[in-house]
Enzyme design. Structure first.
Site, mmCIF file in Angstrom:
data_model
loop_
_atom_site.group_PDB
_atom_site.id
_atom_site.type_symbol
_atom_site.label_atom_id
_atom_site.label_comp_id
_atom_site.label_asym_id
_atom_site.label_seq_id
_atom_site.Cartn_x
_atom_site.Cartn_y
_atom_site.Cartn_z
ATOM 1 N N SER A 201 0.813 -1.191 0.000
ATOM 2 C CA SER A 201 0.000 0.000 0.000
ATOM 3 C C SER A 201 0.860 1.260 0.000
ATOM 4 C CB SER A 201 -0.966 -0.046 1.184
ATOM 5 O OG SER A 201 -2.076 0.775 0.942
ATOM 6 N N ASP A 307 -9.187 -5.408 -5.341
ATOM 7 C CA ASP A 307 -8.810 -4.391 -4.357
ATOM 8 C C ASP A 307 -9.638 -3.136 -4.611
ATOM 9 O OD1 ASP A 307 -7.576 -2.532 -2.700
ATOM 10 O OD2 ASP A 307 -5.550 -3.257 -3.131
ATOM 11 N N HIS A 338 -7.505 -5.883 -0.623
ATOM 12 C CA HIS A 338 -6.243 -5.235 -0.237
ATOM 13 C C HIS A 338 -5.532 -6.115 0.790
ATOM 14 C CE1 HIS A 338 -3.821 -1.668 -0.537
ATOM 15 N NE2 HIS A 338 -3.901 -1.385 0.746
#
Length: 658
Positions: A201, A307, A338
């Site tokens: 991320s 995601d 995610h």
């Protein structure tokens, strides 16, 4: 092999010095001889006796305007034995804003320190697993977070340069100090300077950004669920994806002291990122895609095709730009949301990452760069590989919507509609893609659907597509959505559930060595699955006001037609025989884009609307799969069942999920 336990902390015994000496030549000397045994770094170093230290690296920036250059904190753990033997080692680095505020990984681990401020716990398994194998691990607090000076600027110069400065320091081009304000220099005579950056991320986004500077010494990056353009995290061609901007994220991750001293930076984030969705110089600075040509590091990208936080458009456009630049690369695409690969394919991930780092940091000729480029999750825990990705024979194929027997339920084929044929729908901000797809076979006022006949043979779509749509609005503002749907029964990962496709178990497995303050044992997971009648597998959005420019919107003239391109997210999906492929065009996608100021009715000109999809085999493959000869029973109920609509998504990439 990992050791299984139920919550205990395990410590691997240190190997006696004689054994260490005997294994050194094998473990740490690369070979390129064909036919020789494949080399692999072995856990021959003591993790318990490793050197743990903190260094503050001078970034040569003064982001907080206090008249002093900012220093960023770097916590390092490295094996003691190589330095004693006069050998230098490479570095694995995770630069993050989350070490103090939010934690990392499925268990939200934070850094911990002893009474003297020395590092004790390093989140995740990278230190436990790789330090005994002859690597150093460096956990960097981005500027403005935790123990670092400066300000958070959410992907800007401060963020990227605070991580790049550490690589410069490791390679003798910057200064590091043993304290935050002192003058005693920290040496780097223990390292080769060869560095890998890894992270999920926000952390992986920093890796992308640093690689895009072309910094010398960065040998490889492993971005996991990472952003490639911060504009595309907050907007989709003018349509806001969240109700707030980067200032909220900066405030969330900043240290308490940084929140006080960085008000000017916060204000620049507000003024430079207007909620109009216009691209500004702030966004251009945070777009790494145009700089893919500067990347000299290899790239191992991992992303969940479902995601809905850092959406798969990011990996798609980054991957395509890297391919155009000839960057050496590898990709894993999962069916999760995610989620880190350590939590959806743990054993294979650790093994693959180990070989990747051995090759690119130690120089081992283990063949990983000659193996298939792509691993694709076809069903929960079922994977396939491709020599290149998108696979050879993938052709952008123009599919055309057509009018059906009832309004809003049309056809999808290679044949364009006749001029003047239209479909209409009214934006309903209370509905989204799950609602539209569930009633795909019924005429409903909030969407227009276009469906192939049941397929005679499997049809694979791999890569990034677009939808060119011409619509006439009744209002001065309008948002558009386009989604691709596989209509047919399947069992998939439940990517909208709290675990985004995984369930966390109480059992633990251990991946490396432990100390009393830093366990190598992590909770296991399993796939969280759901039986469905349909699967939405790609989506895209836009503000119709951006029809003339992706950079700037303008008010619409009611009754006038406009043409705009919606960018679909990267995917790799096989529609099986007997299933149907559907394209849905609609307005606000509830939970995924913000609604416009008005509630428009939109009329779609079918003759001027095209879905440009990456079909493996191209138009001939599509034609061969859609002859209309196959017969598939339709579900006995009116409403089809898919995953639930998206949960509320907070614009904090990686801090509110695994």
């Amino acid at each position: 092999m990992p050791i299984r336990t139920r919550g205990s902390r395990l410590t691997y015994r240190s190997i006696v010095p004689a054994a260490v000496a005997a294994l050194m030549a094998l473990a740490l000397s690369p070979t390129t001889a064909r036919g020789a045994p494949v080399q692999v770094s072995e856990p021959v170093h003591s993790y318990e006796n490793a050197i743990r230290e903190s260094v503050w690296v001078d970034t040569r920036l003064d982001g907080d305007g206090d008249g002093r250059t900012d220093r960023v904190a770097v916590d390092i753990v490295r094996p003691r034995e190589p330095a004693q033997q006069g050998r230098k080692i490479p570095v694995i680095m995770d630069a993050s804003p989350y070490y103090a505020c939010c934690g990392r990984g499925n268990e939200s681990q934070r850094k911990t320190y002893d009474a003297q401020g020395g590092p004790v716990q390093f989140p995740l398994h990278y230190d436990n697993y790789f330090v005994p194998r002859g690597y150093a691990f460096a956990a960097v607090d981005l500027a403005g977070t935790s123990r670092s000076d400066g300000c958070v600027d959410v992907g800007g110069v401060s963020d990227v340069h605070s991580a790049k400065a550490v690589i410069d320091w490791l390679n003798g081009r910057a200064s590091g100090y043993t304290t935050r304000t002192g003058t005693v220099r920290a040496g780097t005579d223990w390292t080769t300077g060869d560095t890998a950056m890894i992270g999920k991320s926000y952390d992986g986004t920093i890796a992308n950004g640093v690689a895009a500077t072309g910094v010398e010494g960065l040998k490889t990056i492993v971005p996991i669920g990472a952003i490639s353009s911060w504009y595309d995290y907050y907007f989709a061609k003018g349509a806001p994806l969240f109700g707030s901007g980067p200032d909220r994220l900066a405030n969330h991750v900043a240290s308490p002291a940084a929140r006080q001293r960085c008000q000017a930076v916060q204000q620049r984030l507000v003024s430079g990122a207007p909620r109009t969705g216009d691209r500004t110089p702030l966004w251009a600075e945070r777009d790494h895609v145009p700089d893919a040509g500067k990347v000299t590091a290899s790239v191992f990208a991992v992303h969940g095709t479902q995601d809905l936080n850092v959406r798969a458009r990011h990996v798609g456009q980054w991957w395509d730009a890297l391919a155009d630049a000839g960057v050496e690369r590898k990709i894993w695409l999962s069916g999760t949301g995610h989620v880190d690969p350590f939590d959806f394919r743990r054993a294979e991930w650790v093994k693959t990452l180990h070989r990747w780092f051995d090759h690119y940091l130690l120089g081992y000729d283990n063949g990983i760069e000659r193996e298939p480029m792509a691993d694709i999750e076809r069903a929960p825990d079922v994977w396939s590989t491709d020599r290149v990705w998108p696979p050879a024979g993938t052709v952008t194929t123009a599919l055309r919507p057509g009018r059906g027997a009832v309004p809003g339920v049309g056809t999808l084929s290679l044949t364009p509609a006749a001029p003047g044929v239209t479909e209409s729908f009214t934006d309903d901000r209370t509905l989204g893609q799950a609602d539209w797809a569930a009633l795909i076979d019924r005429s409903t006022p909030a969407k227009a659907g276009f469906i192939t006949p049941p397929l005679d043979r499997a049809l694979r779509l791999a890569g990034s597509g677009t939808v060119d749509v011409t619509v006439t609005p009744t209002t001065r503002t309008a948002h558009l959505s386009a989604v691709l749907v596989d209509l047919g029964p399947d069992t998939i990962r439940d990517y909208t559930a709290p675990g985004e496709g995984i369930t966390t178990l109480p059992e633990r497995t251990c991946w490396g060595s432990s100390t009393p303050g830093d366990s190598a044992c992590f909770k296991e997971t399993r796939a969280d699955t759901r039986a469905v009648d349909l699967t939405v597998f790609s989506r895209g959005w836009a503000d119709l006001g951006n029809h003339a420019s992706a950079d700037q919107g303008r008010p619409l003239t009611p009754g006038r037609p406009y043409t705009i391109t919606l960018d679909l997210h990267a995917n790799d999906h096989v529609v099986p025989p007997g299933h149907r492929l559907a394209l849905i065009v609609a307005g606000t996608d509830r939970g995924l884009i913000e609604p416009p100021a008005n509630t428009p009715r939109l009329t779609v000109d079918l003759a001027r609307t095209t879905a440009n999809l990456p079909v493996v085999g191209g138009a001939s493959a599509f034609a061969g799969a859609t002859t209309g000869k196959a017969v598939a029973p339709l579900p006995g109920r009116v409403r089809l069942d898919g995953v639930a609509g998206p949960r509320p998504i907070h614009p904090i990439p990686g801090a509110d999920s695994r």
